[in-house]
Design a protein around this motif. Structure first.
Motif, mmCIF file in Angstrom:
data_model
loop_
_atom_site.group_PDB
_atom_site.id
_atom_site.type_symbol
_atom_site.label_atom_id
_atom_site.label_comp_id
_atom_site.label_asym_id
_atom_site.label_seq_id
_atom_site.Cartn_x
_atom_site.Cartn_y
_atom_site.Cartn_z
ATOM 1 N N ASN A 162 60.135 67.029 49.533
ATOM 2 C CA ASN A 162 60.418 65.803 50.262
ATOM 3 C C ASN A 162 60.005 66.015 51.713
ATOM 4 N N SER A 182 66.532 55.802 40.319
ATOM 5 C CA SER A 182 66.996 57.080 39.793
ATOM 6 C C SER A 182 68.114 56.883 38.778
ATOM 7 N N ASP A 184 63.776 68.472 45.311
ATOM 8 C CA ASP A 184 64.712 67.878 44.360
ATOM 9 C C ASP A 184 64.907 68.814 43.177
#
Length: 243
Positions: free
Chosen positions: A12, A125, A6
């Protein structure tokens, strides 16, 4: 498997992220079972032991994320990186042989594991983006609020100390009363009896209304901007460039 990263550099792991999500939810279910005395003692013991092992898996997860993140310090110093480390604190202390009383006092830290789910939520988020957008305004508003709370608490203490020396024995008692009034809880065990004390108490009540109005306006405006940025074709909400 090609690893993705990210904006903070955190790695991830793709499908394996679902395993982490299950571990987090399982940890909370098992820990809840371990602190219900009505259940069979074996259920509590087994649940508590499994939560310890899951906590060790959180340590392994943090180590792997730190190992494969690029840059590593970008992940380690990010909000989720710090959160991952804090969740590992109790497991690390247990491995290092820290005193049992210290471990018991650190159990509350495990509750923060629920916030690890924010890594898998788009809504979380956006929530973070909205608060980050208005962080300066919220900080300024909080500082002003604390200053006004201090002034009113000092005024209440000076007004009520002589009239009620037992209930307003110190400034901290007046501060606690101000917090009660500001949060609109008002236990009712302490009330002002002097005109000046009632004046300052009424002023705190007006501050409470301002807290709700200003905070709601700031947060709703920030969410509108984030929503408009994610959905530019939406007819509602201000333009993202507006300040």
């Amino acid at each position: 498997m090609k690893l993705q990263h990210d904006s903070n550099g955190a790695v991830n792991f793709g499908p394996w992220e679902a395993v982490v999500r299950v571990l987090i939810l399982g940890w909370f279910v098992l820990y809840t079972l371990s602190i219900i005395p009505e259940l069979h003692p074996y259920v509590g013991r087994i649940s508590l032991r499994v939560t310890h092992w899951i906590n060790y898996l959180f340590i392994v997860e943090y180590a792997f994320r730190l190992m494969f993140s690029r840059p590593r310090m970008g992940y380690a110093l990010s909000n989720l990186g710090i959160l991952d480390f804090v969740v590992c604190v109790t497991g690390l202390c247990y491995l290092w042989g820290v005193d049992v009383q210290v471990l018991n006092s650190l159990r509350i830290v495990r509750v923060f594991a629920i916030f690890k789910l924010a890594r898998f939520s788009v809504s979380a988020s956006r929530f973070y983006q909205a608060f980050r957008m208005i962080r300066r305004e919220l900080l300024f508003f909080t500082v002003v609020l604390l200053f006004m709370l201090y002034i009113t608490s000092l005024g209440i203490y000076m007004a009520e100390h002589a009239a009620q020396p037992q209930k307003f024995a110190s400034f901290l008692d007046a501060l606690w009363f101000s917090v009660e009034s500001l949060s609109t809880v008002g236990y009712g065990d302490v009330v002002p009896v002097t005109p000046m004390g009632r004046f300052f108490t009424g002023f705190i009540m007006f501050i409470a209304v301002a807290v709700v109005a200003v905070a709601t306006g700031l947060i709703s405006a920030a969410f509108t901007k984030v929503w408009r940025y994610k959905h530019p074709s939406s007819p509602s909400g201000p333009d993202v460039g507006d300040n």
